[in-house]
Design a protein around this motif. Structure first.
Motif, PDB file in Angstrom:
ATOM      1  N   GLN A 232      53.102  20.596  44.446  1.00 47.80           N
ATOM      2  CA  GLN A 232      53.070  21.408  45.472  1.00 47.80           C
ATOM      3  C   GLN A 232      52.014  21.344  46.420  1.00 47.80           C
ATOM      4  O   GLN A 232      50.830  20.985  45.903  1.00 47.80           O
TER       5      GLN A 232
ATOM      6  N   ASN B 251      55.000  29.671  42.100  1.00 46.24           N
ATOM      7  CA  ASN B 251      55.413  28.916  43.362  1.00 46.24           C
ATOM      8  C   ASN B 251      54.557  29.553  44.386  1.00 46.24           C
ATOM      9  O   ASN B 251      55.163  30.387  45.303  1.00 46.24           O
TER      10      ASN B 251
ATOM     11  N   GLN C  46      59.348  24.928  52.567  1.00 43.66           N
ATOM     12  CA  GLN C  46      59.750  24.066  51.570  1.00 43.66           C
ATOM     13  C   GLN C  46      61.197  24.353  51.510  1.00 43.66           C
ATOM     14  O   GLN C  46      61.855  25.303  51.995  1.00 43.66           O
TER      15      GLN C  46
ATOM     16  N   GLY D 268      60.694  23.945  46.684  1.00 40.40           N
ATOM     17  CA  GLY D 268      59.586  23.541  45.840  1.00 40.40           C
ATOM     18  C   GLY D 268      59.796  22.517  44.715  1.00 40.40           C
ATOM     19  O   GLY D 268      58.911  21.742  44.498  1.00 40.40           O
TER      20      GLY D 268
ATOM     21  N   TYR E  67      59.050  18.409  45.662  1.00 39.84           N
ATOM     22  CA  TYR E  67      57.631  17.473  45.766  1.00 39.84           C
ATOM     23  C   TYR E  67      57.600  16.591  44.511  1.00 39.84           C
ATOM     24  O   TYR E  67      57.366  15.539  44.690  1.00 39.84           O
TER      25      TYR E  67
END
Length: 321
Positions: free
Chosen positions: A125, A248, A270, A273, A276
């Protein structure tokens, strides 16, 4: 990139929802141990193909990457079969049941030159680079603390089962260990801690301490039967950083030595999450790499070794140890 999802649980559902909103990847297949579960999942998430066995999906020539979202205890057999067939894999955390299994999988990936990565989503992330840049403003790092916990034993009975590699460490404590390692890559010179255990000898809550080669000390609190703030704190000689949720991160805050707030940074918007890690896998595979820099194989092995050491200290054992 065409993704095939193995398993139909909560994480598989999040992955499918994420992929449905991505531009450069999509889920085209799902597999379960029963065709009925696979078909129900495929219908719910708009997935084209459903398979009643994992092997069928692994042999689907159109699948570019397999996302393994089964319980930890099943990761090894599925991933080894995938690598033997030349199918790249993204494997949910914890990567395998133990270090031995992890090394065998990674050794096979290198031998067959097939991509494999651990899906510890926090590693991929944008928050990681935001924190690393902010760390330049707190002087010399001295302390790291991380806590993470969910009251979830009642809804995840697998946490109590040794044969499914249960316990809080493999499920949430792994995030704490990765939080420490993401921001201090020095050698761990000493690791210890204590835990409370279930009647089945699985760890339910734990406190972990680590000493690192550069003098940094770290503490981790993890639990599967209580709700935690999930905060991480990086303490330096000239201030400290608070990460609002190590599982997160959405907000990262910098504080001055007098504890006054200097700056808040919100991470980019996002999907969930998860996107990515899929994008990182796509890039690595397109570049003919067998690992990703976001979670290198050596780092996966280090984390697995740390967890093996803790479980040995606590007497938490799995049948495959």
């Amino acid at each position: 990139m065409n993704i095939g999802i193995i398993a139909t649980g909560r994480m598989a559902g999040t992955a499918a929802d994420t992929l449905s909103k991505m531009q450069d990847a999509e889920c085209i297949a799902v597999a379960s141990r029963t065709i009925e579960k696979a078909q129900a999942f495929a219908k719910e998430h708009g997935i084209e193909r459903a398979y009643g066995s994992y092997s069928e999906l692994l042999n689907d020539k159109d699948v570019d990457l397999v996302y393994v979202a089964t319980p930890h205890s099943m990761h090894y057999d599925i991933t080894m079969e995938a690598l033997r067939t030349g199918k790249p894999c993204l494997v949910e955390k914890a990567f395998m049941a133990n270090h031995r299994q992890s090394k065998e999988v990674i050794d096979l990936a290198h031998k067959n030159k097939v991509f494999v990565a651990e899906a510890i989503w926090t590693r991929y992330q944008p928050a990681v680079e935001i924190v690393r840049e902010m760390m330049k403003r707190i002087g010399a790092l001295r302390l790291i603390s991380a806590n993470i916990g969910y009251n979830m034993v009642w809804r995840k009975p697998k946490l109590l089962q040794p044969e499914l590699c249960g316990g809080a460490l493999m499920d949430v404590g792994v995030y704490g260990l990765n939080f420490v390692r993401m921001f201090c890559e020095e050698e761990v010179t000493k690791i210890g801690g204590c835990c409370t255990q279930s009647d089945t000898s699985m760890d339910l809550s734990e406190v972990i301490t680590l000493s690192l080669a550069n003098g940094v000390m770290a503490t981790i609190q993890a639990t599967a039967n209580a709700t935690s703030s999930n905060r991480g704190v990086l303490t330096g000689t000239e201030g400290f950083i608070v990460v609002d949720n190590i599982n997160n991160p959405q907000l990262i805050s910098l504080y001055a030595p007098d504890r006054t707030l200097v700056e808040d940074i919100h991470v980019p918007q996002q999907i969930t999450g998860y996107e990515y890690e899929f994008s990182a896998c796509k890039e690595a595979i397109e570049n003919h790499q067998i690992e990703t820099a976001f979670m290198p194989h050596d780092e996966t092995l280090r984390i697995m070794q740390l967890m093996d050491t803790l479980r040995e200290q606590w007497g938490v054992r799995f049948p495959m140890d």
